[in-house]
Enzyme design. Structure first.
Site, short mmCIF file in Angstrom:
data_model
loop_
_atom_site.label_atom_id
_atom_site.label_comp_id
_atom_site.label_asym_id
_atom_site.label_seq_id
_atom_site.Cartn_x
_atom_site.Cartn_y
_atom_site.Cartn_z
N LYS A 183 62.57 25.60 18.48
CA LYS A 183 62.25 25.64 19.89
C LYS A 183 63.08 25.03 20.45
O LYS A 183 63.12 23.60 20.22
CB LYS A 183 60.81 25.60 20.06
CG LYS A 183 60.37 25.21 21.41
CD LYS A 183 58.63 24.94 21.88
CE LYS A 183 58.46 24.78 22.91
NZ LYS A 183 57.16 24.58 23.33
N ARG A 193 55.81 26.73 33.07
CA ARG A 193 55.11 25.38 33.61
C ARG A 193 54.75 25.65 34.86
O ARG A 193 53.68 24.83 35.12
CB ARG A 193 56.50 24.40 33.40
CG ARG A 193 56.80 24.08 32.11
CD ARG A 193 57.80 23.06 31.98
NE ARG A 193 58.30 23.07 30.65
CZ ARG A 193 59.57 22.65 30.24
NH1 ARG A 193 60.33 21.74 31.15
NH2 ARG A 193 59.96 22.37 28.93
N ARG A 205 61.96 17.12 27.97
CA ARG A 205 61.42 17.55 26.49
C ARG A 205 62.47 17.25 25.53
O ARG A 205 62.31 17.72 24.44
CB ARG A 205 60.84 18.72 26.36
CG ARG A 205 59.66 19.10 27.30
CD ARG A 205 58.34 19.94 26.72
NE ARG A 205 57.70 20.81 27.60
CZ ARG A 205 56.46 20.09 28.48
NH1 ARG A 205 56.71 18.88 28.37
NH2 ARG A 205 56.09 20.65 29.20
N LYS A 236 62.71 30.60 19.99
CA LYS A 236 62.50 30.69 21.29
C LYS A 236 63.09 29.68 21.84
O LYS A 236 63.38 28.63 21.53
CB LYS A 236 60.83 30.15 21.37
CG LYS A 236 60.42 29.56 22.81
CD LYS A 236 58.87 29.16 22.69
CE LYS A 236 58.44 28.61 23.88
NZ LYS A 236 57.76 27.42 24.13
C1 PBG Z 1 54.12 24.46 25.50
C2 PBG Z 1 54.80 25.63 25.42
C3 PBG Z 1 55.94 26.00 26.68
C4 PBG Z 1 56.10 27.48 26.19
C5 PBG Z 1 55.27 27.71 25.37
N1 PBG Z 1 54.47 26.70 24.89
C6 PBG Z 1 56.72 25.23 27.51
C7 PBG Z 1 57.25 24.13 27.09
O1 PBG Z 1 57.68 23.78 25.99
O2 PBG Z 1 57.79 23.41 28.20
C8 PBG Z 1 57.08 28.17 26.91
C9 PBG Z 1 56.69 29.57 26.98
C10 PBG Z 1 57.42 30.24 27.98
O3 PBG Z 1 58.26 29.77 28.59
O4 PBG Z 1 57.13 31.47 28.27
N2 PBG Z 1 54.42 23.62 24.48
ZN ZN Z 2 53.76 21.15 24.99
#
Ligand code: PBG
Ligand code: ZN
Length: 314
Positions: A183, A193, A205, A236
């Site tokens: 990720k 968000r 992050r 992702k």
């Molecule tokens: C939370 C999370 C996120 C996504 C999935 N779980 C956002 C992030 O890490 O800021 C992103 C999913 C998307 O953009 O469709 N940890």
């Molecule tokens: Zn998160």
């Protein structure tokens, strides 16, 4: 005849039964709120949720990925691991009404913390190790409510092992972990968000999500998560990271799930709304690209449309 032959030699296929649809559940009543930056995507309160889940089941999509939006947030993200929090409630609600739908529960703190970070914060620093018991507690609460799969998305180190141990100790030996291993810290999460009200209140992050320049680090993350007990892996975002999907598949031969994220969805929807691209063709081309790269399953906000298009063209 040419089309027949083309079909016969086609190497990859998109199938509705490999799609996973993300669903945002929100505390409250009679809520069906459009997420402005994600046309077609809504937040639902439980009483309105059947409208959406009926569509998923009718489309023969086998699985949903649940995200919760609590009424209150706090420093500790306690809504994430409250047995009566929004996600356990939603899991029980769906489980009672839809016996055969696979429920995947995203595990993270960011939707529940007042600071919006995925882990505990102390003196402005994300506390990795102190976060692990809270993630484990959330995983157990979701499994107990009836979740079929636990999907940690926080990116704390060692969380897969901690969650595996906690699930086993509580008797959930056969609840698989779908780990967001690869990720990346990405601007493509922007619209999510908005949808989950989870933008960090300070900083970013990048201390726990990966630098988009690093492909080899992603392989180390995957290796570590597999060693800790991950049953399958999410890569992702997906579109700008097809090389990562391909490399995980090649190196580890484990089922890889492509997460076609919110920003990717928003770009396609915006261009389509302007008539600049052919939405169906572009979306299907993206889906086949994930498959060609080696993804087994696809998490996508386009899932309902994709399933419908596949049926129309069958
Ligand atoms: C939370 C999370 C996120 C996504 C999935 N779980 C956002 C992030 O890490 O800021 C992103 C999913 C998307 O953009 O469709 N940890
Ligand atoms: Zn998160």
């Amino acid at each position: 005849m040419k089309e027949t032959l083309r079909n016969m030699v086609r190497e990859n296929h998109v199938r509705a039964d490999e799609l996973i649809y993300p669903v945002f559940v929100r505390e409250g009543e009679n809520i069906c709120n459009l997420v402005e930056s994600m046309p077609g995507i809504y937040q639902y309160s439980l009483d309105r949720l059947p409208e959406e889940i009926d569509r998923v089941v009718d489309a023969e999509i086998p699985a949903v990925l649940l995200f919760g939006i609590p009424a209150h947030k706090d420093e500790m993200g306690s809504g994430a691991y409250d047995e009566n929090g929004i996600v356990p409630q939603a899991i029980r609600f769906i489980r009672e009404r839809y016996e055969n739908l696979l429920i995947i529960a995203d595990v993270c703190l960011c939707e529940y913390t007042s600071h919006g970070h995925c882990g505990l914060v102390c003196d402005g620093v994300i506390r990795n190790d102190e976060t692990l018991p809270l993630l484990s507690k959330a995983a157990v609460a979701y499994a107990r409510a009836g979740a079929d799969i636990i999907a940690p998305s926080d990116m704390m180190d060692k969380r897969v092992g901690a969650i595996r141990q906690a699930l086993d100790e509580e008797g959930f030996l056969y609840t698989p972990i779908l780990s967001y291993s690869a990720k990346f810290a990405s601007a493509y999460y922007g619209p999510f968000r908005d949808a989950a009200h989870s933008a960090p209140g300070f900083g970013d992050r990048r201390t726990y999500q990966m630098d988009s320049a690093n492909g080899e680090e992603a392989m180390r993350e995957v290796e570590q998560d597999i060693a800790e007990g991950a049953d399958f892996i999410i890569a992702k975002p997906a579109m700008a990271y097809l090389d990562i999907i391909k490399e995980i598949k090649r190196k580890f031969n484990i089922p890889v799930v492509a997460y076609n994220v919110s920003g990717e969805y928003a770009m396609v929807k915006a261009a389509a709304a302007n008539g600049w691209i052919d939405e169906k063709k572009i979306v299907m081309e993206n889906m086949i690209a994930f498959k060609r790269a080696g993804a087994k399953m696809i998490i996508t906000y386009h899932a309902l449309d994709v399933a419908r298009w596949l049926k129309e063209d069958a």
